[in-house]
Design a protein around this motif. Sequence first.
Motif, PDB file in Angstrom:
ATOM      1  N   VAL A  31       0.839  -1.212   0.000  1.00  0.00           N
ATOM      2  CA  VAL A  31       0.000   0.000   0.000  1.00  0.00           C
ATOM      3  C   VAL A  31       0.866   1.250   0.000  1.00  0.00           C
ATOM      4  O   VAL A  31       1.793   1.367   0.806  1.00  0.00           O
ATOM      5  CB  VAL A  31      -0.957   0.002   1.213  1.00  0.00           C
ATOM      6  CG1 VAL A  31      -1.767   1.310   1.239  1.00  0.00           C
ATOM      7  CG2 VAL A  31      -1.895  -1.201   1.167  1.00  0.00           C
ATOM      8  N   PHE A  32       0.534   2.172  -0.893  1.00  0.00           N
ATOM      9  CA  PHE A  32       1.217   3.466  -0.985  1.00  0.00           C
ATOM     10  C   PHE A  32       0.292   4.507  -0.351  1.00  0.00           C
ATOM     11  O   PHE A  32      -0.814   4.728  -0.823  1.00  0.00           O
ATOM     12  CB  PHE A  32       1.497   3.811  -2.445  1.00  0.00           C
ATOM     13  CG  PHE A  32       2.455   4.945  -2.654  1.00  0.00           C
ATOM     14  CD1 PHE A  32       3.804   4.708  -2.845  1.00  0.00           C
ATOM     15  CD2 PHE A  32       2.006   6.258  -2.666  1.00  0.00           C
ATOM     16  CE1 PHE A  32       4.693   5.753  -3.056  1.00  0.00           C
ATOM     17  CE2 PHE A  32       2.880   7.316  -2.857  1.00  0.00           C
ATOM     18  CZ  PHE A  32       4.233   7.060  -3.054  1.00  0.00           C
ATOM     19  N   HIS A  33       0.750   5.133   0.732  1.00  0.00           N
ATOM     20  CA  HIS A  33      -0.112   6.012   1.528  1.00  0.00           C
ATOM     21  C   HIS A  33      -0.026   7.468   1.085  1.00  0.00           C
ATOM     22  O   HIS A  33       0.988   7.932   0.577  1.00  0.00           O
ATOM     23  CB  HIS A  33       0.279   5.916   3.011  1.00  0.00           C
ATOM     24  CG  HIS A  33      -0.202   4.672   3.681  1.00  0.00           C
ATOM     25  ND1 HIS A  33      -1.297   4.646   4.524  1.00  0.00           N
ATOM     26  CD2 HIS A  33       0.255   3.396   3.640  1.00  0.00           C
ATOM     27  CE1 HIS A  33      -1.482   3.424   4.987  1.00  0.00           C
ATOM     28  NE2 HIS A  33      -0.552   2.634   4.455  1.00  0.00           N
ATOM     29  N   SER A  34      -1.125   8.210   1.347  1.00  0.00           N
ATOM     30  CA  SER A  34      -1.191   9.629   1.014  1.00  0.00           C
ATOM     31  C   SER A  34      -0.319  10.478   1.936  1.00  0.00           C
ATOM     32  O   SER A  34      -0.158  10.156   3.105  1.00  0.00           O
ATOM     33  CB  SER A  34      -2.619  10.169   1.153  1.00  0.00           C
ATOM     34  OG  SER A  34      -3.565   9.180   1.158  1.00  0.00           O
ATOM     35  N   PRO A  43       1.383   2.507  10.192  1.00  0.00           N
ATOM     36  CA  PRO A  43      -0.030   2.843  10.392  1.00  0.00           C
ATOM     37  C   PRO A  43      -0.699   1.976  11.447  1.00  0.00           C
ATOM     38  O   PRO A  43      -0.411   0.784  11.566  1.00  0.00           O
ATOM     39  CB  PRO A  43      -0.639   2.594   9.004  1.00  0.00           C
ATOM     40  CG  PRO A  43       0.284   1.624   8.347  1.00  0.00           C
ATOM     41  CD  PRO A  43       1.646   1.956   8.853  1.00  0.00           C
ATOM     42  N   MET A  44      -1.579   2.602  12.229  1.00  0.00           N
ATOM     43  CA  MET A  44      -2.363   1.863  13.197  1.00  0.00           C
ATOM     44  C   MET A  44      -3.380   0.997  12.457  1.00  0.00           C
ATOM     45  O   MET A  44      -4.054   1.470  11.533  1.00  0.00           O
ATOM     46  CB  MET A  44      -3.098   2.824  14.134  1.00  0.00           C
ATOM     47  CG  MET A  44      -3.911   2.135  15.210  1.00  0.00           C
ATOM     48  SD  MET A  44      -4.599   3.298  16.427  1.00  0.00           S
ATOM     49  CE  MET A  44      -5.832   4.137  15.446  1.00  0.00           C
ATOM     50  N   VAL A  45      -3.489  -0.255  12.825  1.00  0.00           N
ATOM     51  CA  VAL A  45      -4.465  -1.159  12.228  1.00  0.00           C
ATOM     52  C   VAL A  45      -5.799  -0.973  12.949  1.00  0.00           C
ATOM     53  O   VAL A  45      -5.855  -1.004  14.180  1.00  0.00           O
ATOM     54  CB  VAL A  45      -4.002  -2.628  12.329  1.00  0.00           C
ATOM     55  CG1 VAL A  45      -5.081  -3.575  11.805  1.00  0.00           C
ATOM     56  CG2 VAL A  45      -2.700  -2.831  11.567  1.00  0.00           C
ATOM     57  N   ILE A  46      -6.860  -0.764  12.190  1.00  0.00           N
ATOM     58  CA  ILE A  46      -8.211  -0.709  12.749  1.00  0.00           C
ATOM     59  C   ILE A  46      -8.900  -2.030  12.408  1.00  0.00           C
ATOM     60  O   ILE A  46      -9.020  -2.385  11.233  1.00  0.00           O
ATOM     61  CB  ILE A  46      -9.023   0.467  12.174  1.00  0.00           C
ATOM     62  CG1 ILE A  46      -8.345   1.800  12.504  1.00  0.00           C
ATOM     63  CG2 ILE A  46     -10.452   0.436  12.697  1.00  0.00           C
ATOM     64  CD1 ILE A  46      -8.329   2.173  13.947  1.00  0.00           C
TER      65      ILE A  46
END
Length: 457
Positions: A31-34, A43-46
Amino acid sequence: MSDRKGPTTTHRSELVDLDAEQTFELDRRHVFHSWSAQAALAPMVITKAQGSHVWDGEGHRLLDFTSQLVFTNLGHQHPRVVSAVQEQAAHLCTVAPQHANAARSEAARLVASHTPEGLDKVFFTNGGADANEHAVRMARLHTGRPKVLSTYRSYHGGTQLAINLTGDPRRWPNDQAASGTVHFFGPYLYRSAFHATTQEEEGERALEHLAQVIALEGPGTIAAIVLESIPGTAGIMVPPPGYLSGVRELCDRHGILLVLDEVMAGFGRAGRWFACEHDAVVPDLLTFAKGVNSGYVPLGGVAISAEVAATFAERPYPGGLTYSGHPLACAAAVATIRTMEDDRVVEHAAALGEEVFAPGLEALRAEHEWIGDVRGTGAFWAVELVADRATREPLAPYVGTSPQLGAVVAACKRRGLLPLAAGNRIHLVPPLTTSATEVQEAIGILGEALGEAAATA
């Protein structure tokens, strides 16, 4: 005769079932994040969400006072919205935008029933950035003028024109100085560009400044002024009474269209259906997204005045999107707006602001030296943190963060609160359905976090 087999009679769930560790590993691999340097991300996993809460990958429950990116206005997993999407999917999943469909027709009617009087046509988009893109396109075609004015402290989206409309520093790497955009200072009393000492002075001087910018840019070259009715990401700066109506008067005087960006402030966030109602202003074009369907399926749009719509009665509008008015997104909007009406959600948000947020945050400011300013309305609040109240030195830079701000956020999370950090501010922007007790709990946690972080700084 075809020998293709028909559908199988067995069914396997298509729900993706990964644990938190697998989710994180795949995210970092693919995944390429903004808006991020990719190598430093964690990133925190929800894993799930319900109402005003989310659960992280370690099973901790957190009060979600971010509304993610300020869009889950009805909270997470609202049963009416979930059911509406499921029912629409079973009936008609998708259809091309040139065809009428019931979900889009009813969504447009409901949106128009709450926009300021006269904005009765709705062009649906996929989100807020392309809503602002199309609003500017309509304004330029309607007026035949090239320029668009917007404020420095603003955010209007990440597409090419929208990011050039944006005033905050995310514009800088994308600014090619070729989009016909001109920036000016909007009102912001706490850090006044006009040496104002009262809200009245700030509003008057900001309008004088804008009048000069219009005069020096050439009124006949300006198609539109684009404003967030209440700037959101830039700091939740509620404009002084009379400011928006003053901008409306300047636009009318010079034949300039007023475009109000209600992507974040609209649909109850500011304690009104639309934030421009606080100043009784009717724009020529109003953009929306986020709260229109609580972000359950991507949707945005432009509400259009009769005068602008008439420009395209016989002349084709040169723009469109494959998913304009997508049935699943519109079904979510129908359920969201009807729920807001039935449950008096907007009135509840207004009461939270007046009765809980305002007094609670003012009391917090009296207790903590790091709090320089608190401001907001409805369920839309910012706490501005400073290293020194006398000099108003920000606790974190305008671009980036600081160890002190990071310590405040970390202490909030340990206590069960997910806040939204932006520059040197903590934004408190929970679902509009959040209870007064939950708001009081969040304010208490923020106070404890500030005390812990200040003691160890």
